[in-house]
Design an enzyme around this catalytic site. Structure first.
Site, PDB file in Angstrom:
ATOM      1  N   ALA A 133       7.069  -8.602  -2.099  1.00  0.00           N
ATOM      2  CA  ALA A 133       8.179  -7.648  -2.182  1.00  0.00           C
ATOM      3  C   ALA A 133       7.976  -6.594  -1.108  1.00  0.00           C
ATOM      4  O   ALA A 133       6.853  -6.140  -0.886  1.00  0.00           O
ATOM      5  CB  ALA A 133       8.250  -6.996  -3.564  1.00  0.00           C
ATOM      6  N   ALA A 135       9.741  -2.937   0.164  1.00  0.00           N
ATOM      7  CA  ALA A 135      10.737  -1.893  -0.064  1.00  0.00           C
ATOM      8  C   ALA A 135      10.687  -0.884   1.071  1.00  0.00           C
ATOM      9  O   ALA A 135      10.077  -1.117   2.110  1.00  0.00           O
ATOM     10  CB  ALA A 135      10.491  -1.237  -1.420  1.00  0.00           C
ATOM     11  N   SER A 136      11.318   0.264   0.859  1.00  0.00           N
ATOM     12  CA  SER A 136      11.487   1.217   1.947  1.00  0.00           C
ATOM     13  C   SER A 136      10.198   1.914   2.353  1.00  0.00           C
ATOM     14  O   SER A 136      10.035   2.291   3.508  1.00  0.00           O
ATOM     15  CB  SER A 136      12.512   2.280   1.522  1.00  0.00           C
ATOM     16  OG  SER A 136      12.111   2.897   0.313  1.00  0.00           O
ATOM     17  N   ALA A 138       6.781   0.934   0.953  1.00  0.00           N
ATOM     18  CA  ALA A 138       5.574   0.121   0.844  1.00  0.00           C
ATOM     19  C   ALA A 138       5.956  -1.330   0.561  1.00  0.00           C
ATOM     20  O   ALA A 138       7.125  -1.646   0.331  1.00  0.00           O
ATOM     21  CB  ALA A 138       4.671   0.661  -0.275  1.00  0.00           C
ATOM     22  N   GLN A 139       4.964  -2.196   0.605  1.00  0.00           N
ATOM     23  CA  GLN A 139       5.166  -3.584   0.208  1.00  0.00           C
ATOM     24  C   GLN A 139       4.020  -4.017  -0.696  1.00  0.00           C
ATOM     25  O   GLN A 139       2.969  -3.382  -0.745  1.00  0.00           O
ATOM     26  CB  GLN A 139       5.283  -4.504   1.416  1.00  0.00           C
ATOM     27  CG  GLN A 139       4.032  -4.712   2.226  1.00  0.00           C
ATOM     28  CD  GLN A 139       4.310  -5.573   3.456  1.00  0.00           C
ATOM     29  OE1 GLN A 139       5.396  -5.583   4.018  1.00  0.00           O
ATOM     30  NE2 GLN A 139       3.299  -6.324   3.898  1.00  0.00           N
ATOM     31  N   VAL A 140       4.247  -5.111  -1.426  1.00  0.00           N
ATOM     32  CA  VAL A 140       3.302  -5.564  -2.452  1.00  0.00           C
ATOM     33  C   VAL A 140       2.813  -6.962  -2.133  1.00  0.00           C
ATOM     34  O   VAL A 140       3.581  -7.825  -1.695  1.00  0.00           O
ATOM     35  CB  VAL A 140       3.971  -5.539  -3.845  1.00  0.00           C
ATOM     36  CG1 VAL A 140       3.022  -6.076  -4.908  1.00  0.00           C
ATOM     37  CG2 VAL A 140       4.417  -4.119  -4.192  1.00  0.00           C
ATOM     38  N   LYS A 155      -0.435  -2.739  -3.629  1.00  0.00           N
ATOM     39  CA  LYS A 155       0.653  -2.039  -2.940  1.00  0.00           C
ATOM     40  C   LYS A 155       0.088  -1.314  -1.724  1.00  0.00           C
ATOM     41  O   LYS A 155      -0.888  -0.568  -1.834  1.00  0.00           O
ATOM     42  CB  LYS A 155       1.318  -1.048  -3.895  1.00  0.00           C
ATOM     43  CG  LYS A 155       2.540  -0.352  -3.316  1.00  0.00           C
ATOM     44  CD  LYS A 155       3.236   0.485  -4.373  1.00  0.00           C
ATOM     45  CE  LYS A 155       4.516   1.117  -3.856  1.00  0.00           C
ATOM     46  NZ  LYS A 155       5.228   1.874  -4.917  1.00  0.00           N
ATOM     47  N   ASP A 290      12.879   5.973 -11.198  1.00  0.00           N
ATOM     48  CA  ASP A 290      13.365   5.000 -10.211  1.00  0.00           C
ATOM     49  C   ASP A 290      13.558   3.653 -10.914  1.00  0.00           C
ATOM     50  O   ASP A 290      13.104   2.607 -10.439  1.00  0.00           O
ATOM     51  CB  ASP A 290      12.358   4.881  -9.069  1.00  0.00           C
ATOM     52  CG  ASP A 290      12.981   4.329  -7.789  1.00  0.00           C
ATOM     53  OD1 ASP A 290      14.221   4.334  -7.690  1.00  0.00           O
ATOM     54  OD2 ASP A 290      12.239   3.905  -6.890  1.00  0.00           O
TER      55      ASP A 290
END
Length: 510
Positions: A133, A135-136, A138-140, A155, A290
């Site tokens: 995944a 996102a704006s 960070a990524q996982v 993360k 969120d």
């Protein structure tokens, strides 16, 4: 030099929206009048060539927001949960902003992990996947601990994200200051305070140690909540730019087809998401701020699993009680009481008419009841609420911005699961339970006992404090000495009142 830079940034924002075709799509989704379309596009058109091209494989609005940076992406994430405002097609397109953005390389992620934790990745993890995944901010990555074999989620912050976000926020500050200067009426909404609040919230998201602490506290608060789970934090594998949690296995809450195939009841899930959010906000005063579909999964057994704790909301106990009374008043259609609570809390200036305000609230609340969610236009409702607040001189409550925004997001998530979900039906038992527990004789007793305990901590210092006060009163001039008697008398009354409060608190609690 920040002024010219920010002007350039805002010009480029409009130019990017025009160049990518996002301007037209946004205007269509908003059903903007022809006059507004002509004015907006005529202002932007001369600068169109300055816009960022973005990724042409993406839909126009997603393409523009992704090209403009992390703060714009965050805004798109909120809109993705509001199909009733932006339309179902645009909302569906915007969902890719939640966890399907272009990732950075796994080699870069491994270097970040090694630099942050001071250990080579291969020594910590026997497996370390490609990004699952992005996102704006960070990524996982999915990984497996070398020592125990446990599956975990790692993360990692995007490289250079702090500098990129700072540029966006600086431009937002400049825009807010310009709006306040050119439009004095806008100062009632305190746009700069709103940006400061947003800045503080997302800046904390850039330190993953704070996110780990939030996840740990949230897990402790919600451990008894049926049908809800929070992954465990692995502190020894976490730092400022890296955070490791237990792996959350489940179906994404935004994938309705997969939820149906797995046999989950989407109506029940929608109700539970709403109920859990209200319970966390009112009961704990600490809530996931969120809660879009990209941060929620459904386990095989039906539990909702929350993750991504970078943005958490906190409201104090007094504000929670005010908020609960307002919600409860709307649920009971007691608009007079709702109006009185607004005045008692200082949300509306005291020189306004409470009865007139109650009638205005009735005009907001009555259309909601007796309807299913599909017939309620949140766009028109929010527009009317804005008119009401402007007419009565209400100021933006910065401490409630995150709560209000999250309420909108969570309601959007619930409606995406089942359009028939009605927030008022779900809120009724949650708010009523909180009212019974927090506003009444037992609550008063707890408040008095807390007050007594605070005063008791100052017990050893009280003689000195009283003596110092007496000396300050006695030393100036002889004619001021009679002022000692009111002080002594009030001290005695205070002591008797405190004693009565302690006795009353103990009686009420037992």
């Amino acid at each position: 030099m920040r002024g010219p830079h920010n002007i350039w940034r805002l010009i480029r924002t409009g130019a990017t929206m025009e160049r990518t075709g996002a301007m037209k799509q946004v205007m269509d989704a908003m059903e903007a009048p022809t006059a507004l379309r002509i004015v907006a596009r005529s202002l932007v058109w001369p600068f169109r060539w300055l816009g960022i091209k973005g990724d042409p494989s993406m839909p126009p609005v997603v393409r523009a927001l992704n090209a403009l940076g992390p703060a714009y992406i965050k805004f798109g994430q909120v809109l993705s949960t509001r199909p009733d405002v932006v339309g179902p097609e645009l909302a569906r397109e915007l969902r890719v902003l939640q966890d399907k953005l272009p990732p950075f390389s796994v080699e870069t992620a491994k270097r970040s992990v090694a630099e942050e934790l001071g250990v080579e990745v291969d020594a910590l993890f026997s497996e370390f996947s490609e990004p699952v995944a992005a996102a704006s901010i960070a990524q996982v990555h999915k990984a497996r601990l070398a020592e125990t074999g446990e599956e975990v989620a790692v993360k990692v912050l995007r490289p250079g994200i702090e500098r990129a976000f700072r540029k966006d926020v600086d431009a937002f500050y400049f825009a807010a200051d310009t709006i306040e200067l050119l439009s004095p009426a806008s100062r009632r909404l305190r746009p700069r305070d709103v940006i400061e609040h947003f800045d503080g919230v997302v800046t904390s998201e850039l330190d993953l140690r704070l996110e780990a602490a939030s996840a740990s506290e949230f897990a402790a608060n919600t451990k008894e909540d049926a049908g809800f789970r929070v992954p465990e934090v692995l502190w020894e594998h976490s730092g400022r730019r890296v955070m490791t949690l237990g792996w959350a296995e489940g179906v994404p809450l935004g994938d309705n087809d997969a939820l149906d195939a797995a046999g989950h009841d989407r109506h029940a899930l929608g109700n539970r998401v709403l109920g859990l959010f209200l319970s966390h906000a009112l009961r704990d005063g600490f809530f996931h701020a969120d809660m879009h579909q990209g941060n929620l999964k459904v386990a095989a057994g039906g539990d909702i699993i929350a993750y991504d704790f970078g943005i958490m909301g906190h409201i104090d106990e007094y504000t929670r009680r005010v908020y609960a009374e307002i919600l409860y008043g709307f649920i009971k259609r007691d608009y007079q009481r709702v109006a009185e609570v607004h005045f008692e809390a200082g949300y509306v200036p005291a020189n306004r008419d409470v009865d007139e305000f109650a009638r205005a609230l009735r005009a907001v609340g009555e259309p909601i009841f007796g309807m299913d969610a599909t017939r309620i236009s949140m766009g028109r409702l929010l527009s009317y609420l804005f008119e009401v607040t402007e007419r009565f001189g209400m100021e933006t409550r910065t401490e409630l911005i995150l709560l209000q925004r999250t309420m909108v997001v969570v309601e959007g998530v619930a409606r995406s699961l089942d359009p028939e979900v009605n927030i008022w039906d779900v809120a009724h038992p949650v708010v009523e339970g909180y009212i019974k527990d927090s506003i009444g004789p037992r609550a008063m007793g707890r408040d008095l006992l807390k007050t007594a305990m605070v005063l008791a901590r100052f017990g050893p210092r009280l003689p000195g404090l009283v003596e110092a006060a007496l000396i300050r009163q006695a030393t100036p001039e002889i004619e001021e000495k009679p002022r000692l008697w009111p002080l002594v008398l009030s001290s005695g009354v205070a002591g008797l009142t405190l004693g009565a409060a302690i006795v009353g608190a103990i009686a009420l609690l037992t």
